[in-house]
Scaffold this motif. Structure first.
Motif, PDB file in Angstrom:
ATOM      1  N   PHE A 311       0.806  -1.238   0.000  1.00 26.63           N
ATOM      2  CA  PHE A 311       0.000   0.000   0.000  1.00 26.63           C
ATOM      3  C   PHE A 311       0.837   1.286   0.000  1.00 26.63           C
ATOM      4  O   PHE A 311       0.294   2.374  -0.137  1.00 26.63           O
ATOM      5  N   GLY A 312       2.140   1.167   0.219  1.00 27.27           N
ATOM      6  CA  GLY A 312       2.995   2.353   0.365  1.00 27.27           C
ATOM      7  C   GLY A 312       3.322   2.573   1.835  1.00 27.27           C
ATOM      8  O   GLY A 312       2.433   2.532   2.692  1.00 27.27           O
ATOM      9  N   SER A 313       4.613   2.784   2.118  1.00 28.72           N
ATOM     10  CA  SER A 313       5.060   2.865   3.522  1.00 28.72           C
ATOM     11  C   SER A 313       4.503   4.066   4.270  1.00 28.72           C
ATOM     12  O   SER A 313       4.303   4.017   5.477  1.00 28.72           O
ATOM     13  N   SER A 314       4.255   5.170   3.549  1.00 31.24           N
ATOM     14  CA  SER A 314       3.749   6.360   4.254  1.00 31.24           C
ATOM     15  C   SER A 314       2.350   6.111   4.821  1.00 31.24           C
ATOM     16  O   SER A 314       2.003   6.626   5.881  1.00 31.24           O
ATOM     17  N   LYS A 315       1.559   5.286   4.134  1.00 33.67           N
ATOM     18  CA  LYS A 315       0.218   4.934   4.657  1.00 33.67           C
ATOM     19  C   LYS A 315       0.347   4.110   5.942  1.00 33.67           C
ATOM     20  O   LYS A 315      -0.437   4.263   6.883  1.00 33.67           O
ATOM     21  N   VAL A 316       1.346   3.218   5.972  1.00 34.66           N
ATOM     22  CA  VAL A 316       1.566   2.386   7.164  1.00 34.66           C
ATOM     23  C   VAL A 316       1.933   3.288   8.354  1.00 34.66           C
ATOM     24  O   VAL A 316       1.477   3.083   9.473  1.00 34.66           O
ATOM     25  N   ILE A 317       2.729   4.325   8.079  1.00 32.00           N
ATOM     26  CA  ILE A 317       3.111   5.266   9.141  1.00 32.00           C
ATOM     27  C   ILE A 317       1.892   6.036   9.650  1.00 32.00           C
ATOM     28  O   ILE A 317       1.680   6.189  10.852  1.00 32.00           O
ATOM     29  N   THR A 318       1.042   6.492   8.722  1.00 31.02           N
ATOM     30  CA  THR A 318      -0.143   7.267   9.117  1.00 31.02           C
ATOM     31  C   THR A 318      -1.122   6.418   9.930  1.00 31.02           C
ATOM     32  O   THR A 318      -1.499   6.784  11.053  1.00 31.02           O
ATOM     33  N   TYR A 319      -1.534   5.278   9.371  1.00 35.46           N
ATOM     34  CA  TYR A 319      -2.544   4.451  10.064  1.00 35.46           C
ATOM     35  C   TYR A 319      -1.975   3.783  11.315  1.00 35.46           C
ATOM     36  O   TYR A 319      -2.676   3.634  12.319  1.00 35.46           O
ATOM     37  N   GLY A 320      -0.686   3.427  11.267  1.00 32.98           N
ATOM     38  CA  GLY A 320      -0.039   2.856  12.459  1.00 32.98           C
ATOM     39  C   GLY A 320       0.024   3.871  13.590  1.00 32.98           C
ATOM     40  O   GLY A 320      -0.202   3.539  14.751  1.00 32.98           O
ATOM     41  N   GLY A 321       0.299   5.141  13.234  1.00 28.61           N
ATOM     42  CA  GLY A 321       0.342   6.207  14.246  1.00 28.61           C
ATOM     43  C   GLY A 321      -1.016   6.430  14.894  1.00 28.61           C
ATOM     44  O   GLY A 321      -1.123   6.582  16.114  1.00 28.61           O
ATOM     45  N   ILE A 322      -2.060   6.415  14.065  1.00 29.66           N
ATOM     46  CA  ILE A 322      -3.429   6.603  14.597  1.00 29.66           C
ATOM     47  C   ILE A 322      -3.794   5.438  15.531  1.00 29.66           C
ATOM     48  O   ILE A 322      -4.331   5.641  16.633  1.00 29.66           O
ATOM     49  N   PHE A 323      -3.458   4.214  15.106  1.00 35.15           N
ATOM     50  CA  PHE A 323      -3.748   3.031  15.921  1.00 35.15           C
ATOM     51  C   PHE A 323      -3.022   3.121  17.273  1.00 35.15           C
ATOM     52  O   PHE A 323      -3.602   2.861  18.340  1.00 35.15           O
ATOM     53  N   SER A 324      -1.750   3.552  17.234  1.00 36.35           N
ATOM     54  CA  SER A 324      -0.972   3.677  18.475  1.00 36.35           C
ATOM     55  C   SER A 324      -1.585   4.714  19.420  1.00 36.35           C
ATOM     56  O   SER A 324      -1.627   4.516  20.642  1.00 36.35           O
ATOM     57  N   ALA A 325      -2.100   5.819  18.841  1.00 32.12           N
ATOM     58  CA  ALA A 325      -2.740   6.858  19.675  1.00 32.12           C
ATOM     59  C   ALA A 325      -3.993   6.309  20.359  1.00 32.12           C
ATOM     60  O   ALA A 325      -4.264   6.603  21.533  1.00 32.12           O
ATOM     61  N   ILE A 326      -4.744   5.474  19.626  1.00 34.93           N
ATOM     62  CA  ILE A 326      -5.995   4.913  20.176  1.00 34.93           C
ATOM     63  C   ILE A 326      -5.715   3.970  21.346  1.00 34.93           C
ATOM     64  O   ILE A 326      -6.425   3.975  22.348  1.00 34.93           O
ATOM     65  N   ILE A 327      -4.642   3.167  21.225  1.00 36.22           N
ATOM     66  CA  ILE A 327      -4.431   2.156  22.281  1.00 36.22           C
ATOM     67  C   ILE A 327      -3.531   2.649  23.435  1.00 36.22           C
ATOM     68  O   ILE A 327      -3.319   1.916  24.391  1.00 36.22           O
ATOM     69  N   ALA A 328      -3.014   3.889  23.340  1.00 39.61           N
ATOM     70  CA  ALA A 328      -2.085   4.374  24.382  1.00 39.61           C
ATOM     71  C   ALA A 328      -2.711   4.332  25.775  1.00 39.61           C
ATOM     72  O   ALA A 328      -2.113   3.816  26.730  1.00 39.61           O
ATOM     73  N   TRP A 329      -3.919   4.849  25.889  1.00 41.02           N
ATOM     74  CA  TRP A 329      -4.584   4.929  27.206  1.00 41.02           C
ATOM     75  C   TRP A 329      -4.877   3.548  27.782  1.00 41.02           C
ATOM     76  O   TRP A 329      -4.488   3.249  28.922  1.00 41.02           O
ATOM     77  N   PRO A 330      -5.564   2.663  26.995  1.00 41.86           N
ATOM     78  CA  PRO A 330      -5.812   1.306  27.517  1.00 41.86           C
ATOM     79  C   PRO A 330      -4.521   0.574  27.900  1.00 41.86           C
ATOM     80  O   PRO A 330      -4.492  -0.140  28.906  1.00 41.86           O
ATOM     81  N   ALA A 331      -3.450   0.765  27.111  1.00 38.90           N
ATOM     82  CA  ALA A 331      -2.186   0.060  27.407  1.00 38.90           C
ATOM     83  C   ALA A 331      -1.642   0.474  28.776  1.00 38.90           C
ATOM     84  O   ALA A 331      -1.233  -0.372  29.584  1.00 38.90           O
ATOM     85  N   PHE A 332      -1.667   1.782  29.072  1.00 41.95           N
ATOM     86  CA  PHE A 332      -1.170   2.247  30.367  1.00 41.95           C
ATOM     87  C   PHE A 332      -2.075   1.799  31.518  1.00 41.95           C
ATOM     88  O   PHE A 332      -1.596   1.537  32.626  1.00 41.95           O
ATOM     89  N   MET A 333      -3.377   1.702  31.259  1.00 37.55           N
ATOM     90  CA  MET A 333      -4.283   1.189  32.306  1.00 37.55           C
ATOM     91  C   MET A 333      -3.932  -0.265  32.658  1.00 37.55           C
ATOM     92  O   MET A 333      -3.947  -0.657  33.824  1.00 37.55           O
ATOM     93  N   LEU A 334      -3.584  -1.045  31.618  1.00 40.53           N
ATOM     94  CA  LEU A 334      -3.183  -2.438  31.858  1.00 40.53           C
ATOM     95  C   LEU A 334      -1.871  -2.486  32.663  1.00 40.53           C
ATOM     96  O   LEU A 334      -1.736  -3.277  33.592  1.00 40.53           O
ATOM     97  N   ILE A 335      -0.912  -1.610  32.294  1.00 41.76           N
ATOM     98  CA  ILE A 335       0.380  -1.580  32.993  1.00 41.76           C
ATOM     99  C   ILE A 335       0.181  -1.218  34.478  1.00 41.76           C
ATOM    100  O   ILE A 335       0.873  -1.733  35.355  1.00 41.76           O
ATOM    101  N   ASP A 336      -0.796  -0.372  34.749  1.00 43.32           N
ATOM    102  CA  ASP A 336      -1.062   0.094  36.116  1.00 43.32           C
ATOM    103  C   ASP A 336      -1.895  -0.897  36.942  1.00 43.32           C
ATOM    104  O   ASP A 336      -2.101  -0.695  38.133  1.00 43.32           O
ATOM    105  N   SER A 337      -2.364  -1.974  36.291  1.00 45.66           N
ATOM    106  CA  SER A 337      -3.369  -2.851  36.923  1.00 45.66           C
ATOM    107  C   SER A 337      -2.867  -3.652  38.125  1.00 45.66           C
ATOM    108  O   SER A 337      -3.653  -4.065  38.974  1.00 45.66           O
ATOM    109  N   GLY A 338      -1.555  -3.921  38.167  1.00 46.96           N
ATOM    110  CA  GLY A 338      -1.042  -4.737  39.272  1.00 46.96           C
ATOM    111  C   GLY A 338      -1.118  -6.232  39.010  1.00 46.96           C
ATOM    112  O   GLY A 338      -0.606  -7.036  39.784  1.00 46.96           O
TER     113      GLY A 338
END
Length: 440
Positions: A311-338
Motif C-alpha cells: 500500500f505504500g510505507s507512508s500509509k503504514v506510518i499514518t494508520y499505524g500512528g493513529i492506531f498507536s494513539a488509540i491504544i495508548a490509554w488502555p495500554a497504560f491502564m493495563l500496565i497500572d493494573s497490578g
C-alpha cells in the motif's frame, strides 16, 4: 530529483531477491548489535547506574541523572550522523559501516569495565558520560548507513519489505540485552548483581562484535553508490547540500521516525523504571514484559514491511500512528493494573502498535533524500528523532512525579508522539524522490 531517481531505478533493476536478502541480513546483524548495546545502557540506566554511578540519597534524582546520561548519548548521535554521513556519501556505505560497528562494540565492552562511584567517586559518572557520548557518535552513523545500503541493494518494488528487516535488530537487541539482565537477576543475588553481575552483558559485546564484523565484511557495496562513483556524481559537500536543499525533508523524516524511537523508549526504559520504583513491581516482571513485547514485535515488523510494499510505507506510518494513539490509554491502564499478565499485555500492546510505523520508517526516510546525499540526510532525520527521544524517559519521569506519580502524563505523551508521526506519513510522499513505479 528525477535524474537521480532514474539512475537509481536503473542501478537496482538487476538485483535478485537472494542478493537483497544477503545484504538485509548483514545489515540486521549490525543493527541488532547497535540496539543491543544501546538498550543495554537503557536497562542499566533504569536498574543499575542510578545506584552504582550516582550518589543515591534521593531515588528520583538518581534515576533522572541516570536517564540524563542515557539522553547524552543521543545528543551525540546527530554529530555522529554528520561525520559518518559525509563518509558514507563520499567513500561508500560499506566501508563506513565497518567503522561504526567496531566503535560501538569496543565502547560497550569498556562500559563493562568501568569502576563505580564507590570506587573512584565523581570520576565514575564522568567516564560513563564520556563513553556514552563516544557510543552515541558511532550509533549516529550506523542505522542510517544500514538502512541506506539495504534499500539500495533491493529491487525497487520490494524496498519496503527489505527495509523492514534491519528494524528487527531493535527487538533482537532488546531480547538479548533484557534477557542478559533477566538471567543475571534470576541466577544472582541482588548483591552480586549490583557488585559485578551487571557487567557481564556489557562484556559480551566483544565476542558479538567479532561475529558482526565477519558477516559485515562480506556485504556488497550499494550498486546505486557504485553508479554515482562511476558517473562522477558523488556529492562534494553532503552536509551543506542537505541542509540547503532538504531541510524540510529532515523535519518530516524526523517526525516519521519519532514514534518508533521515542515511543519505544517511553514504553520500555520509562515504564521499567515506573513499574519498579513507583508501582513496586518485581524487576524480573518488567524485564520479562520487555522481552515478550520484543518477541511479538518481530512478526509485527515483518507485517509492516509487507503492508508497506503493498500500500505504500507512508500509509503504514499514518494508520499505524493513529492506531498507536488509540491504544495508548488502555495500554497504560493495563500496565497500572497490578496483575502480572495484564502488565505484560499492556507493554506488548503498546510496543506492537508503534512497531508498524517503525517498520515503514526506513523506507520513508530513505525515500525523502536523493542517492547522493542519502546517508547524510537519513542520518540527520533519524538522529534528530533519536536525540529528542533520548529525553522522553527523563521528561516522563518529571511529569509523572509532578502529577503525584499518576501514569496519565506518560500516556498523553504516547498519544502526542503517535499523532505527530501519523501527520508525517501524510506529508512524506509529496517531498519524496520521484522513483519510477515506486509507491511511497
Amino acid at each position: 530529483m528525477t535524474h537521480t531517481g532514474t539512475l537509481e531505478a536503473g542501478a537496482t533493476r538487476q538485483i535478485s531477491d537472494k542478493e537483497a536478502t544477503k545484504v538485509a541480513i548483514g545489515a540486521l546483524i549490525g543493527t541488532a548489535m547497535e540496539w543491543y548495546d544501546f538498550f543495554l545502557f537503557s536497562a542499566a540506566a533504569a536498574l543499575v547506574f542510578n545506584i552504582q554511578f550516582f550518589d543515591s540519597q534521593n531515588a528520583t534524582a538518581a534515576a533522572m541523572a541516570a536517564f540524563a546520561t542515557f539522553g547524552v548519548g543521543l545528543v551525540a548521535r546527530p554529530i555522529g550522523g554528520m561525520i559518518f554521513g559525509v563518509m558514507g556519501d563520499k567513500i561508500g556505505r560499506r566501508k563506513t559501516l565497518m567503522v561504526t560497528i567496531v566503535g560501538i562494540g569496543i565502547i560497550t565492552g569498556l562500559i563493562g569495565l568501568l569502576p563505580t562511584y564507590a570506587a573512584i567517586g565523581i570520576a565514575a559518572p564522568v567516564l560513563l558520560v564520556l563513553l556514552r557520548i563516544a557510543q552515541g557518535l558511532f550509533v549516529g552513523g550506523e542505522w542510517s548507513g544500514a538502512m541506506t545500503i539495504v534499500v539500495e541493494n533491493a529491487p525497487l518494488h520490494r524496498r519496503a519489505r527489505y527495509a523492514a528487516l534491519p528494524q528487527i535488530g531493535s527487538p533482537i537487541g532488546t531480547i538479548l540485552s533484557s534477557g542478559g539482565f533477566f538471567l543475571m537477576t534470576v541466577f544472582l543475588s541482588q548483591e552480586s548483581f549490583d557488585a559485578w553481575g551487571w557487567r557481564i552483558p556489557f562484556l559480551a559485546a566483544i565476542p558479538m562484535l567479532l561475529v558482526a564484523l565477519y558477516i559485515r565484511s562480506r556485504l556488497d557495496e550499494s550498486p546505486v553508490f557504485k553508479e554515482l562513483m562511476e558517473k562522477g556524481e558523488t556529492e562534494k559537500a553532503p552536509i551543506r547540500t542537505t541542509l540547503k536543499e532538504s531541510w524540510k525533508h529532515i523535519i518530516i523524516g524526523m517526525a516519521a521516525g519519532m514514534l518508533g524511537i521515542g515511543g519505544f523508549y517511553l514504553v520500555t526504559a520509562f515504564v521499567v523504571w515506573y513499574g519498579v520504583n513507583v508501582l513496586e513491581y518485581e524487576r524480573s516482571l518488567m524485564l520479562l514484559g520487555g522481552i515478550i513485547a520484543a518477541v511479538v514485535e518481530i512478526p509485527v515488523l515483518i507485517l509492516g514491511g509487507r503492508l508497506g510494499e503493498r500500500f505504500g510505507s507512508s500509509k503504514v506510518i499514518t494508520y499505524g500512528g493513529i492506531f498507536s494513539a488509540i491504544i495508548a490509554w488502555p495500554a497504560f491502564m493495563l500496565i497500572d493494573s497490578g496483575n502480572d499478565v495484564l502488565v505484560i499485555s499492556g507493554m506488548t500492546l503498546a510496543v506492537a502498535a508503534l512497531s508498524l510505523p517503525y517498520a515503514a520508517s526506513g523506507t520513508v526516510l530513505t525515500g525523502l533524500f536523493p542517492a547522493k546525499t542519502r546517508y547524510t540526510g537519513v542520518g540527520f532525520a533519524q538522529n534528530t528523532a533519536g536525540m529528542i527521544s533520548g529525553f522522553i524517559p527523563l521528561a516522563a519521569t518529571a511529569l509523572v512525579a509532578a502529577a503525584s506519580n499518576r501514569w496519565w502524563p506518560a500516556a498523553a505523551m504516547l498519544v502526542f508522539l503517535s499523532l505527530f508521526t501519523a501527520v508525517a506519513g501524510v506529508i512524506a510522499p509529496k517531498l519524496s524522490v520521484d522513483l519510477p513505479g515506486f509507491k511511497h
